[in-house]
Design an enzyme around this catalytic site. Structure first.
Site, PDB file in Angstrom:
ATOM      1  N   SER A   1       0.806  -1.224   0.000  1.00  0.00           N
ATOM      2  CA  SER A   1       0.000   0.000   0.000  1.00  0.00           C
ATOM      3  C   SER A   1       0.839   1.274   0.000  1.00  0.00           C
ATOM      4  O   SER A   1       0.291   2.367   0.091  1.00  0.00           O
ATOM      5  CB  SER A   1      -0.905  -0.004   1.236  1.00  0.00           C
TER       6      SER A   1
ATOM      7  N   THR B   1      -1.615   3.329   4.095  1.00  0.00           N
ATOM      8  CA  THR B   1      -0.761   4.517   4.075  1.00  0.00           C
ATOM      9  C   THR B   1       0.081   4.637   5.337  1.00  0.00           C
ATOM     10  O   THR B   1      -0.419   4.411   6.432  1.00  0.00           O
ATOM     11  CB  THR B   1      -1.669   5.758   3.989  1.00  0.00           C
TER      12      THR B   1
ATOM     13  N   THR C   1       1.944   6.976   0.203  1.00  0.00           N
ATOM     14  CA  THR C   1       0.983   5.913  -0.102  1.00  0.00           C
ATOM     15  C   THR C   1       0.965   5.592  -1.598  1.00  0.00           C
ATOM     16  O   THR C   1       1.335   6.427  -2.426  1.00  0.00           O
ATOM     17  CB  THR C   1      -0.430   6.357   0.322  1.00  0.00           C
TER      18      THR C   1
ATOM     19  N   ARG D   1      -6.395   9.197 -10.239  1.00  0.00           N
ATOM     20  CA  ARG D   1      -6.995   9.555  -8.941  1.00  0.00           C
ATOM     21  C   ARG D   1      -5.893   9.917  -7.929  1.00  0.00           C
ATOM     22  O   ARG D   1      -4.885   9.246  -7.801  1.00  0.00           O
ATOM     23  CB  ARG D   1      -7.827   8.385  -8.433  1.00  0.00           C
ATOM     24  N   VAL D   2      -6.112  10.999  -7.211  1.00  0.00           N
ATOM     25  CA  VAL D   2      -5.206  11.411  -6.141  1.00  0.00           C
ATOM     26  C   VAL D   2      -5.999  11.413  -4.838  1.00  0.00           C
ATOM     27  O   VAL D   2      -7.137  11.890  -4.805  1.00  0.00           O
ATOM     28  CB  VAL D   2      -4.627  12.817  -6.426  1.00  0.00           C
TER      29      VAL D   2
ATOM     30  N   ASP E   1      -5.967  11.754  -0.316  1.00  0.00           N
ATOM     31  CA  ASP E   1      -5.719  12.812   0.679  1.00  0.00           C
ATOM     32  C   ASP E   1      -4.253  12.945   1.061  1.00  0.00           C
ATOM     33  O   ASP E   1      -3.811  14.011   1.503  1.00  0.00           O
ATOM     34  CB  ASP E   1      -6.522  12.505   1.956  1.00  0.00           C
TER      35      ASP E   1
ATOM     36  N   THR F   1      -5.434   8.107   7.519  1.00  0.00           N
ATOM     37  CA  THR F   1      -5.355   6.912   6.695  1.00  0.00           C
ATOM     38  C   THR F   1      -6.786   6.473   6.384  1.00  0.00           C
ATOM     39  O   THR F   1      -7.721   6.838   7.082  1.00  0.00           O
ATOM     40  CB  THR F   1      -4.568   5.795   7.425  1.00  0.00           C
ATOM     41  N   GLY F   2      -6.928   5.701   5.311  1.00  0.00           N
ATOM     42  CA  GLY F   2      -8.265   5.264   4.927  1.00  0.00           C
ATOM     43  C   GLY F   2      -8.732   5.942   3.657  1.00  0.00           C
ATOM     44  O   GLY F   2      -7.917   6.398   2.852  1.00  0.00           O
TER      45      GLY F   2
HETATM   46  C1  SD4 Z   1      -5.801   7.352  -0.107  1.00  0.00           C
HETATM   47  N1  SD4 Z   1      -5.659   7.660   2.262  1.00  0.00           N
HETATM   48  O1  SD4 Z   1      -5.184   7.383  -1.144  1.00  0.00           O
HETATM   49  C2  SD4 Z   1      -5.089   6.942   1.157  1.00  0.00           C
HETATM   50  C3  SD4 Z   1      -5.170   5.463   1.270  1.00  0.00           C
HETATM   51  C4  SD4 Z   1      -4.983   4.952   2.649  1.00  0.00           C
HETATM   52  O2  SD4 Z   1      -5.124   3.494   4.287  1.00  0.00           O
HETATM   53  O3  SD4 Z   1      -4.655   5.647   3.562  1.00  0.00           O
HETATM   54  N2  SD4 Z   1      -5.231   3.787   2.981  1.00  0.00           N
HETATM   55  O4  SD4 Z   1      -7.011   7.616  -0.047  1.00  0.00           O
END
Ligand code: SD4
Length: 328
Positions: A81, A183, A201, A211-212, A214, A234-235
């Site tokens: 990831s 991330t 990440t 796509r970008v 956060d 994260t997420g």
């Molecule tokens: C994203 N926040 O690209 C990142 C992915 C991530 O845990 O954090 N996953 O949206």
């Protein structure tokens, strides 16, 4: 709404309103640590913290520490990831996002960067060598190559295999806690109370090309104000960007919230405003200048790594929803 979930919402006062700090339920959970202190998201944060700590001990520079720390996760092909070995977008391209901030309020970022194993170091050079904050895509790649970075294929055989498997169904949906290591966001507080932070990440697996998320966006995936503290996310990045998640967490800390309270309040806000919040994961990690820290997530499963002089360990974040959906 499930009864347990409803009760938990009530208990936490989850209205999305800015509650007075003294009313928050979990104040006693707040923890203070001795400086220096390094925190980072997920299991891969543990070894990354160790590298950061060792760098801090040799350079006495927290910016070097967080950069070198997250490079460990970026360079590890087993971490699917972040960086090299990251899962590709739906078209099979590995595209990377990263951001770094220093104690003077400087920031550097790259987004939608391909072929460079350590985007955090490119982000740092954007911060230090250009008048800009973010370079993206082809321009970011050119900048990296001009500054001595090597062009490499980042799609590992394992990631390729998983992408081919995914293409059998091409089911496109957020996956909560994908393998429990997503991330990496790292927050460092040095012994003088100065902060540095980094976030890097490969973004959501199977995302649309271009796509970008956060993570490279100042105030979304990462924010630092050396007068107050720092936070990382994260997420599902879309959910974090919409709330300016980490900028608001730091702002809440400026107004007296502890890091734990601020992370909880931001999660409550996502729950109140984003109707599908039960279907995705978001987690926040925050620290203030005194060395208080906190974390909170929508769902169970978010973990973070803690490293001080005396203790290095993984900690489980608290979470909002009482139930985990086994189907994810
Ligand atoms: C994203 N926040 O690209 C990142 C992915 C991530 O845990 O954090 N996953 O949206």
């Amino acid at each position: 709404m499930k009864r347990k979930t409803f009760l938990q919402r009530i208990a936490l006062g989850g209205t999305g309103m800015l509650l007075a700090p003294k009313l928050m339920a979990t104040d006693s959970f707040q923890t203070v640590s001795r400086k220096p202190l390094i925190l980072s998201t997920w299991d891969h944060g543990f070894v990354s913290n160790e590298q950061a700590w060792n760098t801090l001990m040799t350079t006495n520079n927290m910016l070097d520490a967080v950069e070198q720390g997250v490079r460990v996760a970026e360079s590890d092909p087993k971490v699917s990831s972040v960086g090299y070995g990251g899962l590709p977008d739906r078209d099979g391209n590995v595209t990377l996002d990263a951001c770094i901030m220093d104690s003077n309020g400087n920031a550097g970022a790259v987004s939608y960067l391909q072929y460079i194993k350590n985007p955090i170091s490119v982000a740092r050079q954007v911060m230090e060598k250009t008048p800009h904050i973010m370079l993206s895509g082809e321009g970011a790649l050119q900048f990296a190559l001009n500054n001595g970075f090597k062009k490499e294929d980042l799609l590992t055989p394992e990631a390729l295999k998983r992408w081919e498997k995914w293409r059998e169904t091409s089911d496109y949906k957020p996956v909560i806690n994908i393998e429990n290591h997503d991330t990496i966001g790292m927050l460092g507080l040095d012994e003088n109370g100065n902060l540095a932070a980094a976030c890097t990440t490969s973004g959501l697996a199977w995302k649309m090309h271009g796509r970008v998320g956060d993570s490279p966006i100042v105030g979304a995936g990462l924010y630092l104000d050396n007068e107050v503290g720092a936070a990382t996310a994260t997420g599902k990045g879309e959910a974090v960007i919409k709330e300016a998640g980490t900028a608001i967490i730091v702002e809440m800390m400026r107004h007296g919230y502890t890091p734990q309270q601020a992370c909880e309040e931001m999660v409550q806000r996502i729950v109140a405003k984003q109707k599908d919040a039960e279907d995705f994961q978001v987690g926040f990690l925050a620290i203030n200048k005194e060395g208080q820290y906190g974390a909170y997530a929508l769902h169970k499963g978010f973990r973070y790594a803690y490293h001080s002089e005396a203790v290095k360990e993984m900690k489980d974040s608290r979470h909002h929803f009482a139930d985990v959906k086994d189907t994810y």
